[in-house]
Design an enzyme around this catalytic site. Structure first.
Site, PDB file in Angstrom:
ATOM      1  N   THR C  33      20.575 -23.910  16.256  1.00  0.00           N
ATOM      2  CA  THR C  33      19.705 -23.819  15.085  1.00  0.00           C
ATOM      3  C   THR C  33      20.102 -22.603  14.274  1.00  0.00           C
ATOM      4  O   THR C  33      19.963 -21.474  14.728  1.00  0.00           O
ATOM      5  CB  THR C  33      18.236 -23.643  15.504  1.00  0.00           C
ATOM      6  OG1 THR C  33      17.823 -24.815  16.175  1.00  0.00           O
ATOM      7  CG2 THR C  33      17.352 -23.435  14.276  1.00  0.00           C
ATOM      8  N   LYS C 108      15.291 -28.822  10.040  1.00  0.00           N
ATOM      9  CA  LYS C 108      14.790 -28.144  11.231  1.00  0.00           C
ATOM     10  C   LYS C 108      13.858 -26.990  10.844  1.00  0.00           C
ATOM     11  O   LYS C 108      12.788 -26.802  11.438  1.00  0.00           O
ATOM     12  CB  LYS C 108      15.978 -27.606  12.046  1.00  0.00           C
ATOM     13  CG  LYS C 108      15.617 -26.725  13.240  1.00  0.00           C
ATOM     14  CD  LYS C 108      15.093 -27.527  14.413  1.00  0.00           C
ATOM     15  CE  LYS C 108      14.636 -26.621  15.552  1.00  0.00           C
ATOM     16  NZ  LYS C 108      15.749 -26.084  16.332  1.00  0.00           N
ATOM     17  N   LYS C 176      11.593 -15.987  13.636  1.00  0.00           N
ATOM     18  CA  LYS C 176      12.873 -16.056  12.914  1.00  0.00           C
ATOM     19  C   LYS C 176      12.925 -17.312  12.039  1.00  0.00           C
ATOM     20  O   LYS C 176      13.339 -17.258  10.877  1.00  0.00           O
ATOM     21  CB  LYS C 176      14.036 -16.081  13.914  1.00  0.00           C
ATOM     22  CG  LYS C 176      15.413 -16.138  13.273  1.00  0.00           C
ATOM     23  CD  LYS C 176      16.448 -16.735  14.227  1.00  0.00           C
ATOM     24  CE  LYS C 176      16.094 -18.181  14.560  1.00  0.00           C
ATOM     25  NZ  LYS C 176      17.055 -18.912  15.366  1.00  0.00           N
TER      26      LYS C 176
END
Lengths: 230, 230, 230, 230
Positions: C33, C108, C176
């Site tokens: 990711t 995502k 994050k």
């Protein structure tokens, strides 16, 4: 004054940039507003040439600049700071030496973060006063006499009430500074919910096409718009 | 000055309240800070007795009161306003007549809403400056010289840096005013995301047991606490 | 799965990275990711060697991975996507092909942005229910039966009520992703006040030392701490 | 089901209200959604007549009601609860008995608070996905397969993508519930920054004239409007 990191790096280190003609015995004073990392990067380039560097972002925009009321937030080589102090005293009304390179940029961002939130809050007050039937001009007057009076409110309030935003500090620059300040806060895990909420309003204002208006145009982000479910 | 609606109603309309001895030819000036509805309720009681009513909440807390620097935000019977103006001029530095009863309360709430957000934003700045290695006292000094300087910042900043909050305006009252202002905003569908975020911080500060400290103690709500997953 | 841009670039393009042994006729599928820019950067490196690239970040953490319930959000070379589809079908329960490189990363981030806000909101509900005298376990049960029931709530709720946060998805990674999503939103001037407020809570939780706990530990950021004005 | 406190009090205690014909040996089951104080007030009136009272607000709107999928959140007289349980089982799919009067109202508000925040967050995701070039319908599909899937998202998502908001639960009622939940949170000093930020969005949507649309129309509050500095 240059408004963004890219411009600053280009002016300092680009093809025809200042670094080209710089060397031992010379110094570079950067009055642009950049983020901490950019300032440190320029410093490295200057140092690699054997010259001195002083970052010196200013607090204050158009009006203070014209009136010699700028505040210099300097950091870097102390000897260069002392050398240019007489010059800074002519250009501005005060100067601070804040230590290592990056501290000037950081101080500027913290100040502008507070400024952005204050303007957003003031905007809420103006609109709320109007909606409940008060005269927003009277609110501006009341505010100007009390503990929360600020030169910015007295300067911008009257035109904000008239939905006018003559540009002294462009809204997109205020939003950029809020973004950089939020990044700074995140890097040290400092919670800043007010600045985060304010930043969202400046983003809304940008999406309204107000990027080049004065940052006081953030008030538009709080006004009800007619429905347009396109 | 009375700090909440219940006290104000009791003093004005309670068993031994002012209304008891009031009647035609007399007037009642209420300098407490209440919400709009409470002020209107007191007004009705006074009017039912044939007397005049003037709401006159003040902007300014302990220090301005001692220095005769209060600002009166009056509304109600204009003739009563004119009658007491000389007295208000002795007690405070300025006075505003805002029209119908409720407008004084509303103006006060709008001003205090901005004040609450400003203090929360200032708190973010102080803590962020410290976390990134700057001297927060220098931030207070820099702020005091620029467009966002405000008497409140200069007065409270130095003690906030030392985590001291001598009470001039209790935090619980600031939170109450934010709550009332948010209610006012909701009644007219005015979005106030900054005030809403600020209110959450004052609520956190209250949950820390800081209700009776000065409202500048809201800065504590932004400090990292050691983990305590009780 | 690699959790941050630096790791991904290192694994793909570092000294002993995948790019070294790659070339025409080969392909690289990246299930880490990362942000959009990083994914595009890796793509460029791979392409420069004449190979194919498919970004394929997964939605789902520990439990879904063990159960073969991962969802692949792929983008890049369509032919590579078709080639590895049978493999993805074994590893996960579904797969999406989203077009050009960067779209997988973006999808995502959007999903995880919603997830972060949902968890913060759920935390508010659990604590509020408890404070007003309700049984938070009953809230978890009620939620599980209605329109807002979500597998995440049923999975995490019971342990959150007990202040336990066994790590499936580390809090620092959730923070994050919120940061990256806010950056993405800012790049297109999309206002996201809920995500901005949620991000502040995860920052608070990080400052409490909860970075490596499960992201459901964000609930700790909303708990009243005893005063500590150090 | 009655949507606000005033209606509920009127129906129960008004001139032709239920209380008129009530007395010992009878019971009153209130399925309206009101705040805690209102529910307690109705309870007092009923009790004064010697009858039993059960508050029984339902979780679920139009669709669940038609499908017999309502969830009853009851509180009050346990004997009345047991008496009407068979009836509740026909009307809904499950029922909870939560203790003293007010707990049903409180539970309902907590659930709806989470619901309001979730919908606002989902709206952010839909708009962000679209702005960065993704297909928002695919986002709805991806969300529906993972840990954050919720019946509400699957039901409302497709129409939200098309900017359609057929009313199942009016936006003004969602905003009212958020307001009441924030009031509940404030009464116990529980910080709820996500709900506070969400409430601001519903207020914006109301100011756009969307009060009677479905609450999913809150997404409109996040869309950029063309500038209109009237």
């Amino acid at each position: 004054m240059l408004a963004d990191p890219e411009s600053a790096i280009d002016v300092a280190c680009g093809k025809n940039g200042a670094v080209g003609g710089i060397g031992p015995g010379k110094g570079y004073v950067d009055v642009s507003t950049v983020d901490v990392a950019t300032s440190k990067l320029i410093n490295e380039h200057i140092k690699a040439r054997g010259a001195l560097f002083l970052e010196a972002p200013v607090s204050g925009s158009k009006k203070p600049a014209e009136d010699g009321q700028l505040i210099f937030l300097t950091a870097g080589d102390r000897s260069l700071y002392e050398l240019v102090s007489p010059l800074l005293d002519i250009l501005g009304k005060s100067r601070f030496y804040l230590g290592e390179v990056g501290n000037g940029a950081a101080m500027k961002l913290v100040v502008n973060m507070i400024m952005g939130s204050m303007m957003a809050s003031f905007s809420e007050g103006i609109l709320l006063s109007k909606k409940v039937g008060l005269d927003p001009s009277v609110l501006v007057e009341v505010v100007s006499q009390g503990a929360i009076s600020a030169p910015m409110y007295s300067l911008k309030g009257p035109s904000m009430v008239k939905s006018q935003y003559p540009t002294a500090f462009p809204l997109k620059h205020q939003q950029k500074d809020l973004r950089l300040a939020l990044g700074l806060a995140e890097s040290v895990s400092q919670s800043t919910p007010i600045a985060a909420a304010a930043n969202e309003l400046y983003k809304v204002a940008k999406s309204y096409g107000l990027s080049d208006e004065d940052f006081s145009a953030v008030i538009e982000a709080l006004k009800a718009k007619s429905q347009d479910t396109a």
